[in-house]
Design an enzyme around this catalytic site. Structure first.
Site, short mmCIF file in Angstrom:
data_model
loop_
_atom_site.label_atom_id
_atom_site.label_comp_id
_atom_site.label_asym_id
_atom_site.label_seq_id
_atom_site.Cartn_x
_atom_site.Cartn_y
_atom_site.Cartn_z
N HIS A 143 0.25 8.51 -2.14
CA HIS A 143 1.37 8.33 -3.08
C HIS A 143 1.49 9.55 -3.99
CE1 HIS A 143 2.16 3.92 -2.42
NE2 HIS A 143 0.96 4.03 -1.87
N GLU A 183 -3.06 -6.12 2.34
CA GLU A 183 -3.95 -5.47 1.38
C GLU A 183 -4.40 -6.54 0.36
OE1 GLU A 183 -1.89 -2.76 -1.21
OE2 GLU A 183 -3.72 -1.80 -1.93
O1 LIG Z 1 -2.02 0.49 -2.41
C1 LIG Z 1 -0.94 0.20 -2.92
N1 LIG Z 1 -0.38 -1.01 -2.70
C2 LIG Z 1 0.83 -1.35 -3.19
N2 LIG Z 1 1.55 -0.53 -3.95
C3 LIG Z 1 1.03 0.67 -4.23
C4 LIG Z 1 -0.20 1.09 -3.75
N3 LIG Z 1 -0.45 2.33 -4.20
C5 LIG Z 1 0.61 2.68 -4.95
N4 LIG Z 1 1.50 1.67 -4.98
C6 LIG Z 1 2.76 1.64 -5.69
C7 LIG Z 1 2.67 2.21 -7.09
C8 LIG Z 1 3.57 3.41 -7.06
O2 LIG Z 1 4.25 3.59 -8.27
C9 LIG Z 1 4.52 3.10 -5.93
C10 LIG Z 1 5.24 4.28 -5.31
O3 LIG Z 1 4.40 5.30 -4.93
O4 LIG Z 1 3.68 2.45 -4.98
ZN LIG Z 2 -0.39 2.65 -0.87
#
Ligand SMILES: O=c1[nH]cnc2c1ncn2[C@H]1C[C@H](O)[C@@H](CO)O1
Ligand SMILES: [Zn+2]
Length: 356
Positions: free
Chosen positions: A20, A209
């Site tokens: 991300h 997850e």
């Molecule tokens: O691992 C994750 N699971 C779900 N959402 C996530 C994860 N890592 C980051 N995010 C979200 C938070 C960030 O603001 C968004 C976009 O990159 O995605």
């Molecule tokens: Zn992610």
């Protein structure tokens, strides 16, 4: 078997599919950007801030882990900030020996200071182009593909899907949904996924997850995901570590790639430790396993560090690291001939030397 060292892994070419943009900022950059806009941070020394992110994300819950993004997203609201963060992302990945990366972010989270969705994508793309040019000049060539994410609790997925397709020839190679998983099933965004399929576009879905098999099943069988973001809970469909249920068998038979993120999973409680992470079992059962960073800042990690941890925990050597790297490259969203060129011209020759 002796684990391969982090410094040796840095020198080997690696491919990364799940990283991300707003989870990989340099602490120094956050501090500088926050000072420009008067955003208050929990620490103002780079080392202390980096440690704060890791500790705060180490919460055992995806929801609390996600709260830390308030600080990174806050400083990514102008074209200059987005450009800088993307450029540094490309440079940092390249310095770690990543030769191919798919980096994702949610454009809808970067509109607080009046940018349009297109402005956001243009600024990030320009940053990546400059970062890749600079990395190549430093002798560390990297290719970066962008995935646009829609937040699963929001209602902009169709808009973001259309944005992705609009920029498909300008660096955007796929689409994703992210955010809290429990209570926000992938089918909430079915229209967006159906649209993307009609457009012959690619997408992955964060699934399996913080929530289990129903989320994975929906992502694959209702939404048509090309890959699974995490997918780690697929082990719930493998009885006694060997008997595959229908869903696990389908995922393995169809070679659906799993974007596994070991350190991130330990922080959110999806796995108890690296040594107990289901990646060991999924590797042994020959699923299409890939290794990823998820959020380098929140996990205090890098692609090389993730691989070094796995080498240590599971005794994996260069053969396994090559297998993981080729799996990732085979699963990338860029055209087949371009994937093949990276496998045959970059990855295989380098690992042939390492394997001796
Ligand atoms: O691992 C994750 N699971 C779900 N959402 C996530 C994860 N890592 C980051 N995010 C979200 C938070 C960030 O603001 C968004 C976009 O990159 O995605
Ligand atoms: Zn992610």
């Amino acid at each position: 078997m002796v684990a391969i060292s982090h410094s040796d892994i840095v020198k080997a070419p690696k491919a990364l599919l799940h990283d991300h943009l707003d989870g990989g900022l340099r602490p120094e950059t956050i501090i500088e950007l926050a000072a420009e806009i008067g955003h208050e941070l929990p620490a103002t020394d780079p080392e202390a801030l980096g440690a704060w992110f890791v500790a705060a994300a180490d919460s055992g819950s995806l929801e609390r882990y996600l709260e830390t993004f308030a600080h990174t997203v806050a400083v990514m609201q102008t074209p200059a900030a987005l450009h800088r963060v993307a450029k540094e992302c490309a440079l940092d990945l390249a310095a770690d020996g990543v030769v191919y990366a798919e980096v994702r972010y949610a454009p809808e989270q970067h509109l607080e200071h009046g940018l349009s969705l297109d402005d956001v994508v243009e600024a990030v793309n320009a940053g990546f182009v400059e970062g890749c040019e600079e990395a190549a000049a430093l002798g560390r060539p990297i290719r970066v593909g962008v995935l646009l994410t829609a937040m699963r609790h929001a209602a902009r997925s169709q808009e973001i899907a259309e944005l992705s397709v609009r920029f498909r020839d300008q660096g955007v190679v796929g689409f994703d949904i992210a955010g809290a998983e429990a209570g926000f099933p992938p089918t909430r965004h079915l229209d967006a996924f159906e649209y993307l399929q009609r457009e012959n576009f690619h997408f992955t879905i964060h699934a399996g997850e913080a929530f289990g098999l129903p989320s994975i099943w929906q992502a694959i069988q209702w939404c048509g995901a090309d890959r699974l973001g995490h997918g780690v809970r697929l082990v719930d469909d493998i009885a006694g570590g060997e008997v595959l249920g229908r869903l696990a068998a389908y995922v393995r038979d169809k070679r659906i790639p799993l974007e596994l993120c070991p350190s991130s999973n330990v922080q959110t409680g999806a796995a108890a430790s690296i040594a107990e992470h289901p990646i060991g079992l999924l590797h042994d059962l020959r699923f299409r396993v890939t290794v990823n960073t998820d959020n380098r800042l929140m996990s205090g990690t890098s692609m090389s560090r993730e691989m070094a941890l796995l080498s240590e925990a599971f005794g994996w050597g260069w053969a396994e690291l090559q297998w993981l790297t080729i799996n990732a490259m085979k699963s990338a969203f860029i055209p087949y001939d371009e994937r093949l060129a990276i496998i045959n011209e970059v990855i295989k020759p380098a690992y042939a030397k390492l394997l001796g």
